[in-house]
Design an enzyme around this catalytic site. Structure first.
Site, PDB file in Angstrom:
ATOM      1  N   HIS A 161       0.845  -1.192   0.000  1.00  0.00           N
ATOM      2  CA  HIS A 161       0.000   0.000   0.000  1.00  0.00           C
ATOM      3  C   HIS A 161       0.876   1.235   0.000  1.00  0.00           C
ATOM      4  CE1 HIS A 161      -3.395   2.670   0.757  1.00  0.00           C
ATOM      5  NE2 HIS A 161      -2.584   3.315   1.581  1.00  0.00           N
ATOM      6  N   ASP A 196     -15.504   2.247   6.861  1.00  0.00           N
ATOM      7  CA  ASP A 196     -14.438   3.144   6.415  1.00  0.00           C
ATOM      8  C   ASP A 196     -14.899   4.003   5.252  1.00  0.00           C
ATOM      9  OD1 ASP A 196     -11.612   4.096   6.177  1.00  0.00           O
ATOM     10  OD2 ASP A 196     -11.845   3.145   4.230  1.00  0.00           O
ATOM     11  N   ARG A 239     -14.851  12.512   6.712  1.00  0.00           N
ATOM     12  CA  ARG A 239     -13.599  13.187   7.056  1.00  0.00           C
ATOM     13  C   ARG A 239     -13.156  14.128   5.948  1.00  0.00           C
ATOM     14  NH1 ARG A 239     -10.004   8.572   7.211  1.00  0.00           N
ATOM     15  NH2 ARG A 239      -8.354  10.096   7.540  1.00  0.00           N
ATOM     16  N   SER A 276      -8.083   3.627   8.740  1.00  0.00           N
ATOM     17  CA  SER A 276      -8.723   3.572   7.426  1.00  0.00           C
ATOM     18  C   SER A 276      -7.954   2.651   6.484  1.00  0.00           C
ATOM     19  CB  SER A 276      -8.799   4.986   6.829  1.00  0.00           C
ATOM     20  OG  SER A 276      -9.292   4.949   5.501  1.00  0.00           O
ATOM     21  N   LYS A 328      -8.913  -1.946   5.824  1.00  0.00           N
ATOM     22  CA  LYS A 328      -9.128  -2.570   4.509  1.00  0.00           C
ATOM     23  C   LYS A 328      -8.068  -3.617   4.223  1.00  0.00           C
ATOM     24  CE  LYS A 328      -9.314   1.361   2.148  1.00  0.00           C
ATOM     25  NZ  LYS A 328      -9.422   2.447   3.123  1.00  0.00           N
TER      26      LYS A 328
END
Length: 444
Positions: free
Chosen positions: A101, A180, A187, A202, A206
């Site tokens: 990620h 999320d 947000r 967040s 996931k």
């Protein structure tokens, strides 16, 4: 309040105002409060304005590690969890899985060559990716410039592709951490995106729900990154690594530079083109360096030792997986990529050494040219973006091309050029720009 509303509220184990007050007054939320507020917000029993107030209190007062971990667990519990334990190796053992990620940047096309590269060593790569927003590009937007390629797969299709090809890059399903999705949208419009506990939960909710066994985080630092300074990036990386390790996911993080764009392209189709160059054994040095280093980290985390990712780029193994991965999702790896209809060149203003090229400015220019979106529902231009002709460290002469702006709509050129004002720094010949592409490694 109506009688049905009062009756519904009476059955709730907590009150939203009490939870908000606790965090406002710098208290710690209990596990029960956290579990309830995430569940209640997901099903609509906690209103947007109440969750907004709680998010702001978290931004201002922070969370302990226990609170952040419980918040992440509650987000995961709001939806489904994927399970890759049925994937097998040729010998019948359980196939290792690894994912990466990135916190986002400019020219960050690393996922495209990285997923097939790691899969070439027998590790399954379930890469659930997203779309770009603002100046940061989105992996799915880039790949959708490949004719026929589709981002949305069912869980069954994803599993079949992992089993047959070894790598998949696709959109996350609606069932993965739905809390999320709802909280992120809130947000985004309430000035609370920067809360590190909420960023970490967040991302990690996931990734943990995705079910991968190993995870490598690329946490960007610099003007083109979400985290502008190293201290904040380090705090985020440490928080996410701890969350991953707590959940049983072998997690490591690299802090990497995003003060300068990665590679020589920022856009969609042009980044795919550059990724294919890397898979063919060429491409810009910084893209190759980061791709190989992340591959090494993913393979090590998945338990694969003595692998040589650089060799797999050179000998075509990674390219073979890329072609099968694109074809499996309906894309044509041989089809010409879209080209922008219009172009305009930006020239060097003076002789010397290019020592600075601001990533944020280049990203905003690409966005204004049509490569990105201001709202999630906006369309993007496949061929739009910025192609660089020089990177920091290069000698330049006044009047030489520094970059080419690409778009289908030439009226966008003016605002893109405005974004680039002050983005280029040229020093006397012989000056050396200081860049550490990989700043640090953080492990549990």
């Amino acid at each position: 309040m109506t009688l049905p509303e009062a009756a519904a509220e009476a059955h709730e184990p907590h009150d939203a105002v009490d939870v908000i007050r606790a965090k406002r007054d710098r208290g710690e939320l209990t596990d029960s409060q956290i579990d309830w507020v995430i569940d209640a917000y997901t099903r609509g029993a906690v209103a947007d304005e109440q969750m907004s107030a709680l998010a702001m209190a978290i931004l201002l007062n922070g969370m302990t590690h226990r609170e952040t971990a419980r918040w992440t667990t509650a987000m995961i519990a709001s939806g489904e969890r994927l399970d890759f334990s049925s994937l097998r190796t040729p010998s019948g053992g359980q196939r290792p899985t690894a994912d990466k990620h990135s916190t986002g940047g400019v020219g960050d096309k690393i996922t495209l060559p990285l997923a097939p590269l790691v899969a070439a060593f027998g590790v399954a790569v379930p890469q659930l990716s997203g779309r770009g927003l603002g100046h940061t590009g989105g992996t799915l937007d880039k790949l959708e410039s490949v004719p026929g390629w589709r981002a949305s797969l069912t869980n069954a299709e994803m599993m079949a592709q992992l089993d047959g090809v070894g790598a998949v890059i696709c959109a996350a399903g609606a069932g993965l951490a739905p809390a999320d999705r709802k909280l992120y949208a809130l947000r985004d419009v309430t000035g609370t995106v920067e809360a590190i506990p909420l960023i970490a939960s967040s991302i990690m909710s996931k990734k943990i729900a995705e079910g991968t066994g190993a995870l490598v985080l690329d946490v960007k630092v610099g003007s083109g990154a979400f985290m502008k300074d190293e201290q904040s990036a380090r705090e985020l990386a440490q928080t996410m690594v701890a969350l991953g390790q707590d959940a049983g996911v072998n997690t490591v993080a690299l802090l990497t530079d995003m003060g300068t764009p990665l590679g020589l392209t920022a856009g969609n189709a042009i980044e795919v083109e550059e990724s294919v160059e890397v898979l063919a054994g060429g491409g810009p040095e910084d893209v190759v360096e980061l791709t190989v280093r992340l591959a090494e980290e993913m393979l090590a985390a998945a338990g694969v030792r003595d692998a040589d990712p650089a060799a797999a780029l050179k000998d075509g193994r990674a390219m073979d997986v890329w072609r099968r991965m694109i074809s499996a999702q309906g894309g044509d790896p041989d089809a010409p990529l879209p080209r922008a209809k219009e172009s305009e060149t930006v020239y060097a203003p003076a002789d010397g050494t290019l020592v600075g090229l601001d990533a944020l400015a280049v990203g905003v220019a690409a966005w204004r040219l049509g490569a990105g979106r201001a709202r999630k529902e906006d369309a993007v231009q496949a061929g739009a973006g910025v192609r660089l002709h020089a990177k920091p460290g290069a000698s330049v002469r006044a009047g030489e091309p520094l970059m080419t702006l690409l778009t289908d709509t030439p009226e966008r050129f003016e605002r893109a050029k405005e974004a680039l004002e002050g983005a280029v720094t040229i020093a006397p010949e012989g000056a050396r720009p200081g860049r550490r592409l990989i700043i640090d490694r953080i492990a549990g």
